[in-house]
Design an enzyme around this catalytic site. Structure first.
Site, PDB file in Angstrom:
ATOM      1  CG  HIS A   1      15.046  -0.860   2.245  1.00 33.82           C
ATOM      2  ND1 HIS A   1      14.079  -0.204   3.026  1.00 33.82           N
ATOM      3  CD2 HIS A   1      14.802  -0.026   1.055  1.00 33.82           C
ATOM      4  CE1 HIS A   1      13.381   0.381   2.489  1.00 33.82           C
ATOM      5  NE2 HIS A   1      13.377   0.617   1.095  1.00 33.82           N
TER       6      HIS A   1
ATOM      7  CE1 TYR B   1       9.719   1.931   3.060  1.00 31.49           C
ATOM      8  CE2 TYR B   1       7.857   0.464   2.553  1.00 31.49           C
ATOM      9  CZ  TYR B   1       9.057   1.122   1.977  1.00 31.49           C
ATOM     10  OH  TYR B   1       9.685   0.695   0.970  1.00 31.49           O
TER      11      TYR B   1
HETATM   12  N1  LIG Z   1      12.728  -0.725  -2.102  1.00 27.09           N
HETATM   13  C1  LIG Z   1      12.607   0.484  -2.088  1.00 27.09           C
HETATM   14  O1  LIG Z   1      13.826   1.121  -2.150  1.00 27.09           O
HETATM   15  C2  LIG Z   1      11.210   1.504  -2.207  1.00 27.09           C
HETATM   16  C3  LIG Z   1      11.398   2.745  -2.544  1.00 27.09           C
HETATM   17  C4  LIG Z   1      10.125   3.477  -2.648  1.00 27.09           C
HETATM   18  C5  LIG Z   1       8.818   2.863  -2.705  1.00 27.09           C
HETATM   19  N2  LIG Z   1       8.919   1.337  -2.326  1.00 27.09           N
HETATM   20  C6  LIG Z   1       7.704   0.587  -2.237  1.00 27.09           C
HETATM   21  O2  LIG Z   1       6.890   0.742  -3.363  1.00 27.09           O
HETATM   22  C7  LIG Z   1       5.612   1.258  -3.020  1.00 27.09           C
HETATM   23  C8  LIG Z   1       5.146   1.972  -4.194  1.00 27.09           C
HETATM   24  O3  LIG Z   1       6.101   3.174  -4.354  1.00 27.09           O
HETATM   25  P1  LIG Z   1       5.411   4.562  -4.144  1.00 27.09           P
HETATM   26  O4  LIG Z   1       4.600   4.676  -2.612  1.00 27.09           O
HETATM   27  O5  LIG Z   1       6.707   5.336  -4.041  1.00 27.09           O
HETATM   28  O6  LIG Z   1       4.601   5.222  -5.378  1.00 27.09           O
HETATM   29  P2  LIG Z   1       3.857   4.974  -6.319  1.00 27.09           P
HETATM   30  O7  LIG Z   1       3.032   3.723  -5.941  1.00 27.09           O
HETATM   31  O8  LIG Z   1       4.322   4.862  -7.506  1.00 27.09           O
HETATM   32  O9  LIG Z   1       2.751   6.152  -5.974  1.00 27.09           O
HETATM   33  C9  LIG Z   1       1.954   6.301  -5.077  1.00 27.09           C
HETATM   34  C10 LIG Z   1       1.102   7.707  -5.085  1.00 27.09           C
HETATM   35  O10 LIG Z   1       0.526   7.729  -6.518  1.00 27.09           O
HETATM   36  C11 LIG Z   1      -0.996   8.244  -5.917  1.00 27.09           C
HETATM   37  N3  LIG Z   1      -1.608   7.169  -6.713  1.00 27.09           N
HETATM   38  C12 LIG Z   1      -2.084   5.984  -6.459  1.00 27.09           C
HETATM   39  N4  LIG Z   1      -2.844   5.181  -7.396  1.00 27.09           N
HETATM   40  C13 LIG Z   1      -2.944   6.167  -8.425  1.00 27.09           C
HETATM   41  C14 LIG Z   1      -3.819   6.278  -9.605  1.00 27.09           C
HETATM   42  N5  LIG Z   1      -4.490   5.212 -10.036  1.00 27.09           N
HETATM   43  N6  LIG Z   1      -3.921   7.336 -10.186  1.00 27.09           N
HETATM   44  C15 LIG Z   1      -3.189   8.622  -9.686  1.00 27.09           C
HETATM   45  N7  LIG Z   1      -2.635   8.584  -8.678  1.00 27.09           N
HETATM   46  C16 LIG Z   1      -2.358   7.301  -7.894  1.00 27.09           C
HETATM   47  C17 LIG Z   1      -0.936   7.868  -4.398  1.00 27.09           C
HETATM   48  O11 LIG Z   1      -1.745   8.917  -4.174  1.00 27.09           O
HETATM   49  P3  LIG Z   1      -3.104   8.287  -3.080  1.00 27.09           P
HETATM   50  O12 LIG Z   1      -2.535   7.824  -1.930  1.00 27.09           O
HETATM   51  O13 LIG Z   1      -3.778   9.502  -2.634  1.00 27.09           O
HETATM   52  O14 LIG Z   1      -3.886   7.333  -4.088  1.00 27.09           O
HETATM   53  C18 LIG Z   1       0.469   8.389  -3.992  1.00 27.09           C
HETATM   54  O15 LIG Z   1       0.507   9.709  -4.204  1.00 27.09           O
HETATM   55  C19 LIG Z   1       5.847   1.961  -1.774  1.00 27.09           C
HETATM   56  O16 LIG Z   1       4.595   2.271  -0.979  1.00 27.09           O
HETATM   57  C20 LIG Z   1       6.794   1.051  -0.905  1.00 27.09           C
HETATM   58  O17 LIG Z   1       6.204  -0.098  -0.669  1.00 27.09           O
HETATM   59  C21 LIG Z   1       9.975   0.777  -2.063  1.00 27.09           C
END
Ligand SMILES: NC(=O)c1ccc[n+]([C@@H]2O[C@H](COP(=O)([O-])OP(=O)(O)OC[C@H]3O[C@@H](n4cnc5c(N)ncnc54)[C@H](OP(=O)(O)O)[C@@H]3O)[C@@H](O)[C@H]2O)c1
Length: 280
Positions: free
Chosen positions: A110, A52
């Protein structure tokens, strides 16, 4: 602000809050301020990864906050290009230097990258890093049952956590069952489907209206009620709070089932099937 976030005990005895904070895309000064605001809003588990490129922002946010280090559970992850034993250990050390931390609370491989076939070697490095105190709990991410079986068969050590893509369109029932059978906690990445069409789903919207909650809150409540640990990311302080404010109501068995039934065979957001998809 304090929230009643349930605690989850891992198979090694460590205790984590059930809802953590995702930090993917939170980099630089705006990243520092978003992560600090998450801590101010009550999050006590932060999820990051070497890939990241935000270890600096993560460490800076923690230093700026007045919350004691011992009260924040910090996760990072080993990238696919450093699965070889020596490289894995060096990468963990570099990651600690980047964050300014002495240890990670949880450290994950990862992706398994099965075609490369070095993930067992990487696991041996994590086992040693744990012995040496660089990381406290160790686990995996995006591992399928066949990958975890090999880790256990070849090292005798079971991961504490498996972090996988999980949201209402891809609820991972077989993987969750496997994880539970092995006392592995399942964490949900992209728990809000990375703000994709699931946030417009009419079934979830109806349930949200009935509880006077947002669609995001209903999704996160469903995830906590099926027993997984979501790590929603938000750059907005309002949505950060909203995503934690999910423990003052409960979904009925019928509502739970309606959401579980939204499962789609092609429900992954970006078609990243760990059997074939690789990330370095
Ligand atoms: N291990 C892996 O391979 C892997 C892969 C992907 C992700 N991850 C981890 O998982 C975490 C979360 O996944 P992600 O970031 O992919 O996606 P997510 O948490 O499912 O979604 C984030 C998105 O949703 C929006 N959002 C957040 N809260 C909201 C709400 N209450 N209502 C409407 N929209 C909302 C955010 O926008 P705003 O920021 O504008 O609020 C952002 O665009 C990552 O940050 C990372 O730490 C791990």
């Amino acid at each position: 602000m304090s929230h009643q976030i349930p605690q989850i005990k891992l198979n090694d005895g460590a205790v984590f809050p059930q809802v953590g904070f995702g930090t993917y895309k939170l980099n630089g000064a705006t990243g520092v301020s978003a992560i600090r605001s998450a801590l101010d809003n009550g999050y006590r588990a932060l999820d990051s990864a070497y890939n990241y490129e935000n270890h600096g922002a993560l460490g800076e946010a923690i230093r700026q906050s007045d919350i004691p280090r011992s009260q924040i559970m910090i996760t990072s992850k080993l990238p696919g290009r450093h699965h070889q034993y020596d490289e894995a250990l060096t990468n963990i050390q570099e990651s600690l230097y980047q964050t300014g931390l002495k240890y990670f609370d949880l450290y994950l491989i990862h992706w398994p990258n099965p075609k490369e076939d070095h993930y067992v070697e990487a696991w041996k490095a994590l086992i040693d890093a744990q012995k040496w105190g660089l990381v406290r709990s160790i686990g995996v991410s995006n591992f399928l049952p066949e990958h975890i079986d090999r880790l256990i068969d070849e090292t005798g050590v079971t991961p504490a956590v498996n972090q996988v893509e999980l949201h209402p369109y891809f609820s991972q029932a077989p993987q969750r069952e496997y994880d539970a059978d092995h006392h592995i906690a399942t964490e949900a990445w992209s728990p809000l489907g990375r703000a994709s069409s699931v946030l417009q789903d009419s079934t979830i919207k109806k349930i949200a209206d009935a509880h006077k909650k947002s669609v995001g809150q209903i999704i996160l409540r469903w995830e906590t009620q099926i027993g997984v640990m979501p790590i929603p990311k938000s750059s907005s302080t309002v949505r950060q709070r909203e995503n934690l404010h999910i423990f003052d109501f409960e979904l009925t068995p019928e509502e739970m089932e309606a959401i579980t039934n939204l499962e789609r065979p092609d429900g992954r957001v970006k078609n990243q099937d760990p059997a074939v998809y690789e990330e370095f």
